[in-house]
Motif scaffolding. Structure first.
Motif, PDB file in Angstrom:
ATOM      1  N   SER A 169      40.346  23.676  34.102  1.00 14.86           N
ATOM      2  CA  SER A 169      39.391  24.527  34.405  1.00 14.86           C
ATOM      3  C   SER A 169      38.149  23.872  34.798  1.00 14.86           C
ATOM      4  O   SER A 169      37.839  22.550  34.551  1.00 14.86           O
ATOM      5  N   ASP A 191      35.272  24.978  34.147  1.00 13.56           N
ATOM      6  CA  ASP A 191      34.090  25.577  33.441  1.00 13.56           C
ATOM      7  C   ASP A 191      34.073  24.500  32.204  1.00 13.56           C
ATOM      8  O   ASP A 191      34.989  24.521  31.275  1.00 13.56           O
ATOM      9  N   GLU A 201      43.220  27.063  35.670  1.00 15.57           N
ATOM     10  CA  GLU A 201      42.232  28.133  35.703  1.00 15.57           C
ATOM     11  C   GLU A 201      42.345  29.423  35.514  1.00 15.57           C
ATOM     12  O   GLU A 201      42.037  30.444  36.263  1.00 15.57           O
ATOM     13  N   GLN A 242      38.324  36.581  29.113  1.00 17.13           N
ATOM     14  CA  GLN A 242      38.321  35.281  28.684  1.00 17.13           C
ATOM     15  C   GLN A 242      38.722  34.799  27.408  1.00 17.13           C
ATOM     16  O   GLN A 242      39.665  34.029  27.099  1.00 17.13           O
ATOM     17  N   THR A 267      39.361  32.285  35.347  1.00 14.82           N
ATOM     18  CA  THR A 267      38.410  32.166  36.490  1.00 14.82           C
ATOM     19  C   THR A 267      38.048  33.778  37.118  1.00 14.82           C
ATOM     20  O   THR A 267      39.049  34.584  36.880  1.00 14.82           O
TER      21      THR A 267
END
Length: 230
Positions: A194, A196, A162, A172, A165
């Motif tokens: 992740s 995401d 992660e 990112q 995050t």
């Protein structure tokens, strides 16, 4: 090849990972998703040799891990680097960013200011930031320093737990680009953990998921352990 065979991890009466097996080949990015509490970070700690499993085996490039934490041979430990989700919990708050990046080199008895400066530039840290301590920089800047630290000894496998995050979109993208450039130049294998899904769709060559999230570690009543799903 980073090879996991029948890994089981327990916290008290709760089984967090149950007979988990998979392989992370050099040069690829394996994306790992799954709900909170399903054992993703626990797996990351096992792969980094920071947590000894209750059962199963881990091997790195054909060498089985028989010692954990400081009992693992340095040459084996440095083959796998872990980038944490929360950089402020992963650094000594008294160190300057340059010292954080250079920690692995200092521990190995071969400090190298030029390499620290080069890595800082690669992750987007300017010279003035290197003299600052964690409380004087943003989360994104501190995570850049942590990524540089993770790459200092040129690991063959990078575990990103992660790592993006709560960071802004530009940070990112930059961190992922740095990891991809490192992978392209060294042939390292990357495990991208992740929640995401969009990030994993864009980043990973292949995807897997840990399922069966239960109550957090330490809960008295046992819950079903997560399984690996491709």
């Amino acid at each position: 090849m980073l090879r996991v065979r029948e890994i089981t991890v327990r916290y008290g009466r709760r089984t967090v990972l149950d007979r988990l097996s998979f392989e992370l080949p050099p040069g690829g990015v394996l994306g790992l998703g799954g709900p909170s509490g399903c054992g993703k970070s626990t797996l990351a700690r096992v792969l980094a040799m920071m947590l000894r499993p209750a059962a199963g085996s881990l091997s790195v490039d054909g060498v089985e891990v028989r010692g954990w934490r400081q009992r693992a041979p340095r040459g084996l430990r440095t083959r796998v680097a872990l980038l944490y989700q929360q950089p402020r919990l992963a650094v000594d708050p008294k160190l300057r960013l340059s010292e954080i990046i250079g920690e692995p080199l200092a521990a190995a008895g071969r400090p190298d200011r030029e390499r620290v400066a080069a890595l800082a530039g690669e992750v987007g840290l300017t010279g003035d930031l290197l003299t600052r301590r964690p409380h004087e920089v943003s989360d994104g800047q501190l995570q850049r320093a942590c990524l540089a630290r993770a790459l200092t000894l040129e690991p063959g496998y990078l575990i990103c737990d992660e790592m993006t995050t709560m960071l802004d979109a530009s940070t990112q993208a930059h961190l992922v680009a740095v990891v991809n450039a490192y992978r392209d130049s060294t042939g390292a294998g990357v495990l991208a953990i992740s929640h995401d899904q969009v990030l994993l769709d864009r980043w990973a060559d292949s995807r897997a998921e840990l399922s069966g999230a239960g109550s957090p570690p330490g809960t008295p009543s046992p819950s079903p352990a997560p399984r690996w799903r491709s």
